[in-house]
Design an enzyme around this catalytic site. Sequence first.
Site, short mmCIF file in Angstrom:
data_model
loop_
_atom_site.label_atom_id
_atom_site.label_comp_id
_atom_site.label_asym_id
_atom_site.label_seq_id
_atom_site.Cartn_x
_atom_site.Cartn_y
_atom_site.Cartn_z
N ARG A 188 0.85 -1.18 0.00
CA ARG A 188 0.00 0.00 0.00
C ARG A 188 0.89 1.24 0.00
NH1 ARG A 188 -3.50 -2.55 4.80
NH2 ARG A 188 -4.93 -3.86 3.59
N ARG A 246 -9.57 5.39 6.87
CA ARG A 246 -8.26 5.15 6.26
C ARG A 246 -8.26 5.39 4.75
NH1 ARG A 246 -6.26 -0.68 8.70
NH2 ARG A 246 -6.05 -0.07 10.91
N ARG A 272 -13.21 -7.59 5.56
CA ARG A 272 -12.51 -7.31 6.82
C ARG A 272 -13.49 -7.31 8.00
NH1 ARG A 272 -7.34 -6.42 6.74
NH2 ARG A 272 -6.29 -5.66 4.86
#
Length: 207
Positions: free
Chosen positions: A46, A139, A150
Site C-alpha cells: 500500500r 483510512r 474485513r
Amino acid sequence: MASPGPRPLVVCGPSGSGKSTLLNRLFKEYPHTFGFSISHTTRNPRAGEEHGVHYYFVTKNDMENAIARDEFIETAVFSGNTYGTSKAAIKCVQSAGKVCILDIEPQGVEQIKNTDLNPVLIFNNPPSVEELERRLRKRNTETEETLSKRLSAAEFEINYGLQPGNFHKIIHNINIDEAYEEFRHFIINELKAQEEIGIFIRWDASE
C-alpha cells in the site's frame, strides 16, 4: 525453533482495533527490549509501505515454494493473499537479544500453539464492529468489497478472541491510553516472572 530466551509475544486482533498503536507505543518506550517479527505477504504494497519494514512482499510462487520448504511457522489466507511468519524472521529478532513480537491472525495463533515456541498470547478487543468500520473507512484504503471481508473477518476474530482459553490476556481497547497501560503492565509483569525462573531479558537503560 525452541530458544532459551524470552517467550515470544503474540498479539491478535481485527484490523483497525488499535494493535499498531499499542505496539508502536511499546517499541517507543522499550526500543532495545522488543523486536517485531516482519511477516511475508503476497499482496501488493500500500502507499507508504516498504519491503522489509512493514512486510516482506513476495510473489505467490515464491511464497508457495517457501511454505513447501517448511520455512514458516504459520500462514493464513485473507482476500486471496497469503500471509506468514517465517522461522528466519523470528530468529532474526531473537539473535539481536530482543523479545520477539508477532502480529498474527487466529489461523496463525492456532498454528503457533502447536510449535515449541510457547508464546504469550494477547487479544486486542475493539470497542465494537461499528467502530471498526468507522476507522477502516477513515483510512480510505479499502474498497466496499475488501471492507466487507474485513468486517466479516473481524466478527470471527472477536468471537475467537473472547472464547475462554484461547488467550492469556484480553485487552478491551476502548480508551487507548488505558488500554496501553494494561497492555504494558501485563507484558512487563510476564517478562519479570520469566526472569525469576532464570530467563534473561534485555531491558532498556530506563528499566
